[in-house]
Design a protein around this motif. Sequence first.
Motif, PDB file in Angstrom:
ATOM      1  N   ALA A 128      38.915  37.161  47.149  1.00  0.00           N
ATOM      2  CA  ALA A 128      38.157  36.460  48.232  1.00  0.00           C
ATOM      3  C   ALA A 128      38.229  35.122  47.872  1.00  0.00           C
ATOM      4  CB  ALA A 128      36.861  36.929  48.632  1.00  0.00           C
ATOM      5  N   LEU A 129      37.895  34.870  46.510  1.00  0.00           N
ATOM      6  CA  LEU A 129      37.817  33.362  45.919  1.00  0.00           C
ATOM      7  C   LEU A 129      39.004  32.722  45.944  1.00  0.00           C
ATOM      8  CD1 LEU A 129      34.921  33.883  43.401  1.00  0.00           C
ATOM      9  CD2 LEU A 129      34.755  32.669  45.462  1.00  0.00           C
ATOM     10  N   ARG A 130      40.188  33.391  45.870  1.00  0.00           N
ATOM     11  CA  ARG A 130      41.529  33.190  45.358  1.00  0.00           C
ATOM     12  C   ARG A 130      42.108  32.500  46.891  1.00  0.00           C
ATOM     13  NH1 ARG A 130      45.749  36.768  45.542  1.00  0.00           N
ATOM     14  NH2 ARG A 130      44.345  38.590  44.947  1.00  0.00           N
ATOM     15  N   HIS A 131      41.505  33.125  47.978  1.00  0.00           N
ATOM     16  CA  HIS A 131      42.078  32.777  49.177  1.00  0.00           C
ATOM     17  C   HIS A 131      41.114  31.559  50.058  1.00  0.00           C
ATOM     18  CE1 HIS A 131      43.812  36.609  48.848  1.00  0.00           C
ATOM     19  NE2 HIS A 131      45.092  35.952  49.727  1.00  0.00           N
ATOM     20  N   THR A 132      40.545  31.070  48.941  1.00  0.00           N
ATOM     21  CA  THR A 132      39.794  29.646  49.602  1.00  0.00           C
ATOM     22  C   THR A 132      40.272  28.492  49.011  1.00  0.00           C
ATOM     23  OG1 THR A 132      38.449  29.566  47.664  1.00  0.00           O
ATOM     24  CG2 THR A 132      37.622  31.090  49.277  1.00  0.00           C
ATOM     25  N   ASP A 133      39.820  27.348  49.099  1.00  0.00           N
ATOM     26  CA  ASP A 133      40.547  26.114  48.724  1.00  0.00           C
ATOM     27  C   ASP A 133      40.113  25.581  47.243  1.00  0.00           C
ATOM     28  OD1 ASP A 133      41.879  25.611  51.055  1.00  0.00           O
ATOM     29  OD2 ASP A 133      40.287  24.449  52.077  1.00  0.00           O
ATOM     30  N   ALA A 134      39.225  26.373  46.591  1.00  0.00           N
ATOM     31  CA  ALA A 134      38.749  26.357  45.299  1.00  0.00           C
ATOM     32  C   ALA A 134      39.923  26.276  44.316  1.00  0.00           C
ATOM     33  CB  ALA A 134      37.614  27.219  44.951  1.00  0.00           C
ATOM     34  N   ALA A 135      39.744  25.677  43.190  1.00  0.00           N
ATOM     35  CA  ALA A 135      40.649  25.685  42.292  1.00  0.00           C
ATOM     36  C   ALA A 135      40.274  26.626  41.016  1.00  0.00           C
ATOM     37  CB  ALA A 135      40.875  24.367  41.398  1.00  0.00           C
ATOM     38  N   MET A 136      41.316  27.416  40.497  1.00  0.00           N
ATOM     39  CA  MET A 136      40.880  28.191  39.411  1.00  0.00           C
ATOM     40  C   MET A 136      40.124  27.193  38.087  1.00  0.00           C
ATOM     41  SD  MET A 136      43.164  31.588  38.874  1.00  0.00           S
ATOM     42  CE  MET A 136      41.633  32.084  37.890  1.00  0.00           C
ATOM     43  N   LEU A 137      39.450  27.714  37.172  1.00  0.00           N
ATOM     44  CA  LEU A 137      38.905  27.127  36.314  1.00  0.00           C
ATOM     45  C   LEU A 137      39.822  27.034  34.871  1.00  0.00           C
ATOM     46  CD1 LEU A 137      36.539  25.122  35.094  1.00  0.00           C
ATOM     47  CD2 LEU A 137      35.478  27.717  34.362  1.00  0.00           C
ATOM     48  N   ASP A 138      40.260  26.226  34.200  1.00  0.00           N
ATOM     49  CA  ASP A 138      40.916  26.455  33.098  1.00  0.00           C
ATOM     50  C   ASP A 138      42.081  26.822  32.928  1.00  0.00           C
ATOM     51  OD1 ASP A 138      40.819  27.895  30.207  1.00  0.00           O
ATOM     52  OD2 ASP A 138      40.031  25.906  30.077  1.00  0.00           O
ATOM     53  N   THR A 139      42.455  28.308  33.561  1.00  0.00           N
ATOM     54  CA  THR A 139      43.689  28.895  33.297  1.00  0.00           C
ATOM     55  C   THR A 139      43.898  29.749  34.604  1.00  0.00           C
ATOM     56  OG1 THR A 139      43.037  29.484  30.892  1.00  0.00           O
ATOM     57  CG2 THR A 139      44.632  30.624  31.911  1.00  0.00           C
ATOM     58  N   GLN A 140      45.147  29.780  34.921  1.00  0.00           N
ATOM     59  CA  GLN A 140      45.801  30.155  36.035  1.00  0.00           C
ATOM     60  C   GLN A 140      47.176  30.833  35.772  1.00  0.00           C
ATOM     61  OE1 GLN A 140      47.093  27.733  39.361  1.00  0.00           O
ATOM     62  NE2 GLN A 140      45.879  29.133  40.895  1.00  0.00           N
ATOM     63  N   THR A 141      47.285  32.219  35.980  1.00  0.00           N
ATOM     64  CA  THR A 141      48.535  32.823  35.593  1.00  0.00           C
ATOM     65  C   THR A 141      49.257  33.390  36.962  1.00  0.00           C
ATOM     66  OG1 THR A 141      47.567  34.097  33.699  1.00  0.00           O
ATOM     67  CG2 THR A 141      49.363  35.081  34.709  1.00  0.00           C
ATOM     68  N   ILE A 142      50.519  32.845  37.090  1.00  0.00           N
ATOM     69  CA  ILE A 142      51.387  33.096  38.368  1.00  0.00           C
ATOM     70  C   ILE A 142      52.474  33.941  37.957  1.00  0.00           C
ATOM     71  CG2 ILE A 142      52.614  31.888  40.346  1.00  0.00           C
ATOM     72  CD1 ILE A 142      50.818  29.424  39.657  1.00  0.00           C
ATOM     73  N   ARG A 143      52.821  34.921  38.469  1.00  0.00           N
ATOM     74  CA  ARG A 143      53.947  35.773  38.631  1.00  0.00           C
ATOM     75  C   ARG A 143      54.882  35.336  39.603  1.00  0.00           C
ATOM     76  NH1 ARG A 143      54.029  40.786  36.026  1.00  0.00           N
ATOM     77  NH2 ARG A 143      51.739  40.907  36.069  1.00  0.00           N
ATOM     78  N   LEU A 144      55.997  34.632  39.155  1.00  0.00           N
ATOM     79  CA  LEU A 144      57.090  34.304  39.901  1.00  0.00           C
ATOM     80  C   LEU A 144      57.995  35.255  39.932  1.00  0.00           C
ATOM     81  CD1 LEU A 144      57.544  30.723  38.583  1.00  0.00           C
ATOM     82  CD2 LEU A 144      56.188  31.108  40.549  1.00  0.00           C
ATOM     83  N   HIS A 145      58.435  35.932  41.210  1.00  0.00           N
ATOM     84  CA  HIS A 145      59.287  36.940  41.575  1.00  0.00           C
ATOM     85  C   HIS A 145      60.482  36.267  41.929  1.00  0.00           C
ATOM     86  CE1 HIS A 145      60.805  40.971  42.412  1.00  0.00           C
ATOM     87  NE2 HIS A 145      60.981  40.597  43.682  1.00  0.00           N
TER      88      HIS A 145
END
Length: 313
Positions: free
Chosen positions: A133-150
């Motif tokens: 739910a937080l991921r779909h808001t306008d908030a930013a992740m703190l410190d670290t963010q992992t993104i899986r690029l397909h």
Amino acid sequence: MSDHGSTDDTGRDPATTRNTLSGAAGQVVQSGEINGDVHLWSGAGPRLVALVALVAVAGLASVAIIAWPRATPTAGLPNPADFPADLRVSADLSYNDEPPWGYVSASPTFPGPALISKIEHTNVSMDDSVAAALRHTDAAMLDTQTIRLHLEGPRDHPVRITDIKPVIVSKQPPLSGSLVWAQPQGTENSAEVQVYLDDPFPVLQTTKLGQRTLVPTGPLFPAKTINLNPGETSEVVVTALARKYSYEYKFAVVYESGNTLKTHVVDNNGQPFRLSGPNCEAHQVWSYHAAYVLSGDFSLQPAAHPQHMPGVC
């Protein structure tokens, strides 16, 4: 002979009441009053015209049947519409739903009473759903963010990935409004590819395991390239880190398609990725207007002293 000013017995001007008729003799005679030219067909004329018209229509119909596109692909063959015309790249952020995670907003009222109430009135494990739910808001992740690029290659030709680089959209001081934080609950997994957004020229870097964390060993590209055969897929898992600023950013995937060098820009469903370093009041002290901590029973508990929270700075 009459001029334009003359009239007939009914008082009408023949020039204004001409009704030129064409057709078979019997039809024209039955038409009643005639004021104008008369064109008579022979008996075979209409049938011949009708026959020619029928042949023409039949020919056009056969052409239309041959040229009409198929509604569905031939059974057993792949549908070209199911394959990308060129390189396709999607981003999956669900990896971040496992603690530890943190989301921070510029607003001191984040995440809002509706989401807090939803968490407080449930008896099931909410760690994943809260993070989603937080991921779909306008908030930013703190410190670290992992993104899986397909990465998915086109069906009809190979492509070669030569670079993946972050594109900084905006850079600001760390966000300090409100923080929602889930502390680590076990061993933290780390991706092998990292990018430090605080670097003057951030690039994807390979890593190796140091004493406690992964340490960078050098740029991933151009030492490595990713070759995709027709229809082939691959994944690159990137962990972005920020310590000093907050960022909005995207990824530019550079690739060779035939003899052409192209770029595909990847974002978060039309929005930039968002990541913020911690707002540090002093060494090992975070400072926010409001803060909530996900507790062991999966409820959000307000932090007693949000402006003086222990944290890594």
